[in-house]
Motif scaffolding. Sequence first.
Motif, PDB file in Angstrom:
ATOM      1  N   LEU A  20     -44.310   4.711   5.633  1.00  0.00           N
ATOM      2  CA  LEU A  20     -43.627   4.129   6.782  1.00  0.00           C
ATOM      3  C   LEU A  20     -42.824   2.923   6.306  1.00  0.00           C
ATOM      4  N   TRP A  21     -41.607   2.827   6.765  1.00  0.00           N
ATOM      5  CA  TRP A  21     -40.699   1.784   6.289  1.00  0.00           C
ATOM      6  C   TRP A  21     -40.275   0.850   7.417  1.00  0.00           C
ATOM      7  N   ASP A  22     -40.318  -0.442   7.142  1.00  0.00           N
ATOM      8  CA  ASP A  22     -39.606  -1.406   7.971  1.00  0.00           C
ATOM      9  C   ASP A  22     -38.111  -1.234   7.683  1.00  0.00           C
ATOM     10  N   LEU A  23     -37.261  -1.807   8.513  1.00  0.00           N
ATOM     11  CA  LEU A  23     -35.820  -1.609   8.347  1.00  0.00           C
ATOM     12  C   LEU A  23     -35.146  -2.854   7.765  1.00  0.00           C
ATOM     13  N   ASP A  24     -34.874  -3.871   8.592  1.00  0.00           N
ATOM     14  CA  ASP A  24     -34.198  -5.078   8.103  1.00  0.00           C
ATOM     15  C   ASP A  24     -35.081  -5.823   7.113  1.00  0.00           C
ATOM     16  N   GLY A  25     -34.518  -6.157   5.957  1.00  0.00           N
ATOM     17  CA  GLY A  25     -35.266  -6.885   4.944  1.00  0.00           C
ATOM     18  C   GLY A  25     -36.065  -5.984   4.033  1.00  0.00           C
ATOM     19  N   THR A  26     -36.082  -4.673   4.322  1.00  0.00           N
ATOM     20  CA  THR A  26     -36.837  -3.732   3.507  1.00  0.00           C
ATOM     21  C   THR A  26     -35.935  -2.612   3.010  1.00  0.00           C
ATOM     22  N   LEU A  27     -35.380  -1.841   3.930  1.00  0.00           N
ATOM     23  CA  LEU A  27     -34.402  -0.818   3.574  1.00  0.00           C
ATOM     24  C   LEU A  27     -32.982  -1.376   3.577  1.00  0.00           C
ATOM     25  N   LEU A  28     -32.694  -2.193   4.584  1.00  0.00           N
ATOM     26  CA  LEU A  28     -31.329  -2.693   4.776  1.00  0.00           C
ATOM     27  C   LEU A  28     -31.266  -4.210   4.635  1.00  0.00           C
ATOM     28  N   ASP A  29     -30.217  -4.668   3.980  1.00  0.00           N
ATOM     29  CA  ASP A  29     -29.914  -6.093   3.841  1.00  0.00           C
ATOM     30  C   ASP A  29     -28.913  -6.475   4.932  1.00  0.00           C
ATOM     31  N   PRO A  30     -29.349  -7.243   5.946  1.00  0.00           N
ATOM     32  CA  PRO A  30     -28.423  -7.608   7.033  1.00  0.00           C
ATOM     33  C   PRO A  30     -27.325  -8.567   6.594  1.00  0.00           C
ATOM     34  N   ALA A  31     -27.485  -9.188   5.421  1.00  0.00           N
ATOM     35  CA  ALA A  31     -26.438 -10.051   4.841  1.00  0.00           C
ATOM     36  C   ALA A  31     -25.944 -11.106   5.826  1.00  0.00           C
ATOM     37  N   LEU A  69     -45.001  11.903  13.736  1.00  0.00           N
ATOM     38  CA  LEU A  69     -45.195  12.684  12.510  1.00  0.00           C
ATOM     39  C   LEU A  69     -46.368  13.654  12.631  1.00  0.00           C
ATOM     40  N   GLY A  70     -47.123  13.549  13.721  1.00  0.00           N
ATOM     41  CA  GLY A  70     -48.306  14.398  13.888  1.00  0.00           C
ATOM     42  C   GLY A  70     -49.480  13.937  13.066  1.00  0.00           C
ATOM     43  N   VAL A  71     -49.469  12.658  12.666  1.00  0.00           N
ATOM     44  CA  VAL A  71     -50.555  12.090  11.858  1.00  0.00           C
ATOM     45  C   VAL A  71     -51.466  11.301  12.788  1.00  0.00           C
ATOM     46  N   HIS A  72     -52.521  11.940  13.242  1.00  0.00           N
ATOM     47  CA  HIS A  72     -53.390  11.327  14.259  1.00  0.00           C
ATOM     48  C   HIS A  72     -54.563  10.561  13.660  1.00  0.00           C
ATOM     49  N   ALA A  73     -54.893  10.853  12.414  1.00  0.00           N
ATOM     50  CA  ALA A  73     -55.961  10.130  11.721  1.00  0.00           C
ATOM     51  C   ALA A  73     -55.473   9.868  10.302  1.00  0.00           C
ATOM     52  N   PRO A  74     -54.623   8.848  10.108  1.00  0.00           N
ATOM     53  CA  PRO A  74     -54.009   8.633   8.797  1.00  0.00           C
ATOM     54  C   PRO A  74     -55.033   8.352   7.702  1.00  0.00           C
ATOM     55  N   ASP A  75     -54.835   8.984   6.575  1.00  0.00           N
ATOM     56  CA  ASP A  75     -55.676   8.767   5.405  1.00  0.00           C
ATOM     57  C   ASP A  75     -55.170   7.525   4.682  1.00  0.00           C
ATOM     58  N   PRO A  76     -55.941   6.442   4.610  1.00  0.00           N
ATOM     59  CA  PRO A  76     -55.449   5.208   3.997  1.00  0.00           C
ATOM     60  C   PRO A  76     -55.172   5.330   2.498  1.00  0.00           C
ATOM     61  N   ALA A  77     -55.665   6.407   1.868  1.00  0.00           N
ATOM     62  CA  ALA A  77     -55.337   6.631   0.467  1.00  0.00           C
ATOM     63  C   ALA A  77     -54.002   7.336   0.291  1.00  0.00           C
ATOM     64  N   ARG A  78     -53.469   7.898   1.403  1.00  0.00           N
ATOM     65  CA  ARG A  78     -52.252   8.707   1.332  1.00  0.00           C
ATOM     66  C   ARG A  78     -51.194   8.244   2.333  1.00  0.00           C
ATOM     67  N   THR A  79     -51.441   7.135   3.001  1.00  0.00           N
ATOM     68  CA  THR A  79     -50.516   6.627   4.012  1.00  0.00           C
ATOM     69  C   THR A  79     -50.347   5.128   3.803  1.00  0.00           C
ATOM     70  N   VAL A  80     -49.111   4.650   3.773  1.00  0.00           N
ATOM     71  CA  VAL A  80     -48.871   3.235   3.492  1.00  0.00           C
ATOM     72  C   VAL A  80     -47.616   2.774   4.222  1.00  0.00           C
ATOM     73  N   MET A  81     -47.615   1.511   4.597  1.00  0.00           N
ATOM     74  CA  MET A  81     -46.457   0.848   5.192  1.00  0.00           C
ATOM     75  C   MET A  81     -45.759   0.038   4.110  1.00  0.00           C
ATOM     76  N   VAL A  82     -44.431  -0.074   4.191  1.00  0.00           N
ATOM     77  CA  VAL A  82     -43.661  -0.946   3.305  1.00  0.00           C
ATOM     78  C   VAL A  82     -42.852  -1.892   4.174  1.00  0.00           C
ATOM     79  N   GLY A  83     -42.965  -3.200   3.926  1.00  0.00           N
ATOM     80  CA  GLY A  83     -42.249  -4.167   4.744  1.00  0.00           C
ATOM     81  C   GLY A  83     -42.059  -5.481   4.034  1.00  0.00           C
ATOM     82  N   ASP A  84     -41.456  -6.417   4.757  1.00  0.00           N
ATOM     83  CA  ASP A  84     -41.153  -7.716   4.151  1.00  0.00           C
ATOM     84  C   ASP A  84     -41.727  -8.896   4.920  1.00  0.00           C
TER      85      ASP A  84
END
Length: 231
Positions: free
Chosen positions: A7-18, A159-174
Motif C-alpha cells: 500500500l502506497w501513500d501518495l504525496d511525499g512517497t510516490l509523488l513530489d508536490p514540489a 483488494l479483497g484482503v480481509h485478514a492481511p498477513d503482516p509478513a506479506r502486506t506492508v504500507m509505504v509512506g513518509d
Amino acid sequence: MSAPVVLWDLDGTLLDPAGAITGGIARALAEHGHAVPEDLRRFVGPPVGVSLRAFTDVPEERIPEVVATYRARYRTEGIEQTRVYPGVAELLGSLHGAGVRMAVATQKPEPTAELLVARFGLDRWVETVSGAADDAAAVPRGGLAHDKPAIIGEALRRLGVHAPDPARTVMVGDRRYDAEGAAAHGLDCLGVAWGFADEDELGACFAAVARDAAELAGLLAGYTSPAPAGR
C-alpha cells in the motif's frame, strides 16, 4: 499462498508536490486575509481542511472557501509542478511484474488522488486508489473517511484482503499518519526519507527507512519475495 500487497501513500512517497501543496496553501490563506503559519510542511499528509483547523485561526465557516481557492489553483497549477520521485515508476513496474498487488491509500481527496495517479501513469500498476472525503468537511461524507486507518482499511477491502498477513502486506509512506494507519491493521510501515518527515519522525515511526528507491526495493523484498525472510 496469497499474493503480497504493498500500500502506497501518495504525496511525499510516490509523488513530489514540489511546493504545490505548501505554496498553494500559503497563497490561499493570504488571498483570504489569514495569517500564514511558518511551518507549512505540517500540511502535507492530512486533508487540507483538517490542517487548517489544527494549524491556523481560520474560522470554521471560512474553511470551505480557503480550501476551494487552494483546490482550484492546485488543479490548474499544482499538478503541473508535481513529479514522480526518481526510481519510483521503475520500482512499481518491477513489483507489478513480480505479481505484487498494490493500492494507493492517501488522505488526499479521492477524486484528486485518482486524477494524479492516472495523470502520471501509475494506474498501470496500482489496482485502486483509496482516498479521503471532501477535505473541507469537518465530518466525513459520502462513505469516505479522513483518517488513515479507515483509508487503509478501505484499500484492503477493495483488494479483497480481509485478514492481511503482516509478513506479506506492508504500507509505504513518509509521515507518522501512514505508520499509525498501518499499525491499526497490525501492519508495518516502511518510511521514505525523500518525503516530508523530519529525522525524529522518521526514526520514531517506521519499521525501516529507505533513502532512495533502490534501498526501498531491498526493504520491500522482505515482504514480497516468495519466501519472506523472518523479521
